[in-house]
Design a protein around this motif. Structure first.
Motif, mmCIF file in Angstrom:
data_model
loop_
_atom_site.group_PDB
_atom_site.id
_atom_site.type_symbol
_atom_site.label_atom_id
_atom_site.label_comp_id
_atom_site.label_asym_id
_atom_site.label_seq_id
_atom_site.Cartn_x
_atom_site.Cartn_y
_atom_site.Cartn_z
ATOM 1 N N VAL A 155 0.806 -1.224 0.000
ATOM 2 C CA VAL A 155 0.000 0.000 0.000
ATOM 3 C C VAL A 155 0.837 1.272 0.000
ATOM 4 C CG1 VAL A 155 -1.597 1.391 1.405
ATOM 5 C CG2 VAL A 155 -2.091 -1.028 0.964
ATOM 6 N N PRO A 156 1.838 1.449 0.905
ATOM 7 C CA PRO A 156 2.417 2.786 1.097
ATOM 8 C C PRO A 156 3.146 3.365 -0.101
ATOM 9 C CG PRO A 156 3.625 1.129 2.367
ATOM 10 C CD PRO A 156 2.385 0.471 1.867
ATOM 11 N N ASP A 157 3.647 2.530 -1.007
ATOM 12 C CA ASP A 157 4.323 3.065 -2.185
ATOM 13 C C ASP A 157 3.687 2.554 -3.469
ATOM 14 O OD1 ASP A 157 6.025 4.193 -4.014
ATOM 15 O OD2 ASP A 157 7.850 3.304 -3.239
ATOM 16 N N MET A 158 3.603 1.246 -3.644
ATOM 17 C CA MET A 158 3.115 0.703 -4.913
ATOM 18 C C MET A 158 1.705 1.191 -5.233
ATOM 19 S SD MET A 158 5.774 -0.945 -5.918
ATOM 20 C CE MET A 158 6.612 0.419 -5.095
ATOM 21 N N MET A 159 0.789 1.048 -4.293
ATOM 22 C CA MET A 159 -0.580 1.502 -4.537
ATOM 23 C C MET A 159 -0.688 3.009 -4.445
ATOM 24 S SD MET A 159 -3.160 -1.299 -2.847
ATOM 25 C CE MET A 159 -4.602 -0.437 -3.515
ATOM 26 N N CYS A 160 -0.088 3.595 -3.420
ATOM 27 C CA CYS A 160 -0.228 5.051 -3.231
ATOM 28 C C CYS A 160 0.383 5.837 -4.384
ATOM 29 C CB CYS A 160 0.415 5.471 -1.907
ATOM 30 S SG CYS A 160 -0.588 5.070 -0.457
ATOM 31 N N THR A 161 1.412 5.297 -5.020
ATOM 32 C CA THR A 161 2.014 5.958 -6.179
ATOM 33 C C THR A 161 1.172 5.754 -7.429
ATOM 34 O OG1 THR A 161 4.246 5.712 -5.276
ATOM 35 C CG2 THR A 161 4.065 6.078 -7.638
ATOM 36 N N ALA A 162 0.853 4.496 -7.733
ATOM 37 C CA ALA A 162 0.150 4.197 -8.981
ATOM 38 C C ALA A 162 -1.240 4.816 -9.026
ATOM 39 C CB ALA A 162 0.065 2.680 -9.171
ATOM 40 N N PHE A 163 -1.962 4.721 -7.926
ATOM 41 C CA PHE A 163 -3.322 5.260 -7.921
ATOM 42 C C PHE A 163 -3.324 6.781 -7.929
ATOM 43 C CE2 PHE A 163 -4.414 0.959 -7.263
ATOM 44 C CZ PHE A 163 -5.764 0.812 -7.510
ATOM 45 N N GLU A 164 -2.282 7.407 -7.374
ATOM 46 C CA GLU A 164 -2.164 8.858 -7.495
ATOM 47 C C GLU A 164 -1.911 9.246 -8.947
ATOM 48 O OE1 GLU A 164 -1.469 13.052 -6.531
ATOM 49 O OE2 GLU A 164 -2.835 11.428 -6.005
ATOM 50 N N GLY A 165 -1.066 8.487 -9.634
ATOM 51 C CA GLY A 165 -0.839 8.770 -11.049
ATOM 52 C C GLY A 165 -2.111 8.637 -11.856
ATOM 53 N N MET A 166 -2.890 7.602 -11.575
ATOM 54 C CA MET A 166 -4.142 7.412 -12.316
ATOM 55 C C MET A 166 -5.163 8.480 -11.943
ATOM 56 S SD MET A 166 -5.217 5.599 -14.763
ATOM 57 C CE MET A 166 -3.836 4.428 -14.688
ATOM 58 N N ARG A 167 -5.159 8.906 -10.679
ATOM 59 C CA ARG A 167 -6.063 9.985 -10.265
ATOM 60 C C ARG A 167 -5.771 11.247 -11.060
ATOM 61 N NH1 ARG A 167 -6.509 14.394 -6.899
ATOM 62 N NH2 ARG A 167 -4.250 14.383 -6.577
#
Length: 358
Positions: A155-167
């Protein structure tokens, strides 16, 4: 000041276990100490190791790491939402929420962690026996019931980074998205694109293991960049240039490649890090000669408790299965250098390793 055991970079492609990693003697009122339960190295850690911390020289011989979940062992007097014994996701970027950047909606641009460009004397990264953070209520998130440590540490990097990019890409329903580079962040971006309602989702890479996960995450097209005409084939299969690009890997040259298959009026979100200081050249033709209304965004990880909690909720509800990224498991802090070696040796079976603190 006191010192704990941790993993440090000692030179180019060399790491060691050190007993001299600093931790503050006294917590600040909003701070907390976390005992790690699970760690995961990242390509940014590998870059630091490969170069001997050339881009951040103050980190040489200090603890590295920023992907970790753990158990709270001590909290400051002004911590209200967490207590000793809580199992938590630890923020990888540590935004400073009392900052002008936070008031401007860009909290992640003022950070309180090892990558912030400041040599903090009382701490380093999270590959340590005890990790000190100075804003527990804002930069920790509880691990939801039913979410495993393996899922939570993604969650703290892989998801938080990728989903921010998609947002920030913000694709419309049914629009097309190409993800250039399907390492762990790129694979999470594939899943994020699907959850955002994208139609065609092109996953561009070369490793079979990554293609398998991309297919499970909902990619509609698996594209090997070793094929000479892969860019042309994407445009053909999409029926024209794609609506959005997420760039998650490769060299500085990939920017022009991404722009070459992006429609006029489209957006390219770059989540790759370029540490070489080599100038990035953009072919004017693929940018519509400068007036093609093609937007380029450079996007980094979004941190903080709220965003991590939302990502963890996606996992808890079964929307995302981030544990599919994990390809290698180790036990014990002394195995972290071996896990890092997978990145340094470009192991093609690797997506993400985890190390249990046992």
């Amino acid at each position: 000041m006191r010192y704990v055991k941790g993993v440090v970079i000692t030179g180019k492609s060399t790491m060691a276990i050190s007993d001299h990693c600093p931790v503050a003697e006294e917590l600040c009122p909003t701070g907390a100490l976390i005992r790690p339960l699970i760690w995961s190295p990242c390509t940014s850690d590998a870059h630091l190791c490969a170069t001997g911390c050339a881009s951040l020289p103050y980190l040489l011989n200090k603890a590295i790491g920023h992907e970790m979940c753990g158990e709270i062992v001590k909290v400051g007097a002004d911590v209200h939402d967490f207590k000793v014994g809580d199992r938590v996701i630890v923020c990888s970027v540590m935004p400073v929420w009392r900052s002008l950047e936070a008031q401007d909606g860009l909290a992640k641009q003022h950070q309180d962690n090892m990558y912030a460009g400041v040599d903090f004397p009382d701490r380093g990264g999270s590959f340590v026996e005890e990790y000190y953070i100075r804003d527990a209520d804002m930069n920790l998130a509880p691990i939801p019931e039913g979410v495993t440590l393996e899922q939570a540490v993604m969650v703290p990097d892989m998801m938080c980074t990728a989903f921010e990019g998609m947002r920030q890409l913000s694709p419309e329903f049914g629009s097309s998205v190409a993800v250039l580079g399907i390492g762990p962040v790129g694979l999470m971006a594939v899943r994020a694109a699907v959850l955002h309602g994208a139609g065609n989702v092109f996953a561009i890479g070369s490793r079979q293991k990554c293609f398998e996960v991309a297919r499970e995450y909902g990619a509609t097209h698996l594209v090997d960049y070793h094929d000479d005409d892969y860019l042309r084939q994407i445009v053909k299969d999409n029926g024209g240039p794609v609506d959005g690009i997420i760039l998650c890997g490769g060299s500085e040259r990939e920017l022009s490649k991404g722009l070459s298959i992006l429609k006029k009026g489209g957006t390219l979100v770059n989540m790759s890090a370029y540490f070489s200081s080599t100038p990035i050249e953009i072919n004017p033709t693929v940018w519509g000669f400068g007036y093609g209304d093609k937007t380029i965004k450079g996007v980094g990880c979004r941190g903080g408790r709220l965003w991590m909690s939302r990502m963890a909720q996606l996992v808890a509800c079964g929307r995302v299965s981030p544990e599919k990224l994990i390809t290698h498991c180790y036990h014990g802090m002394d195995k972290i250098p071996e896990a890092m070696g997978l990145f340094l040796n470009h192991d093609r079976s690797l997506i993400k390793p985890v190390i249990y603190n046992d």
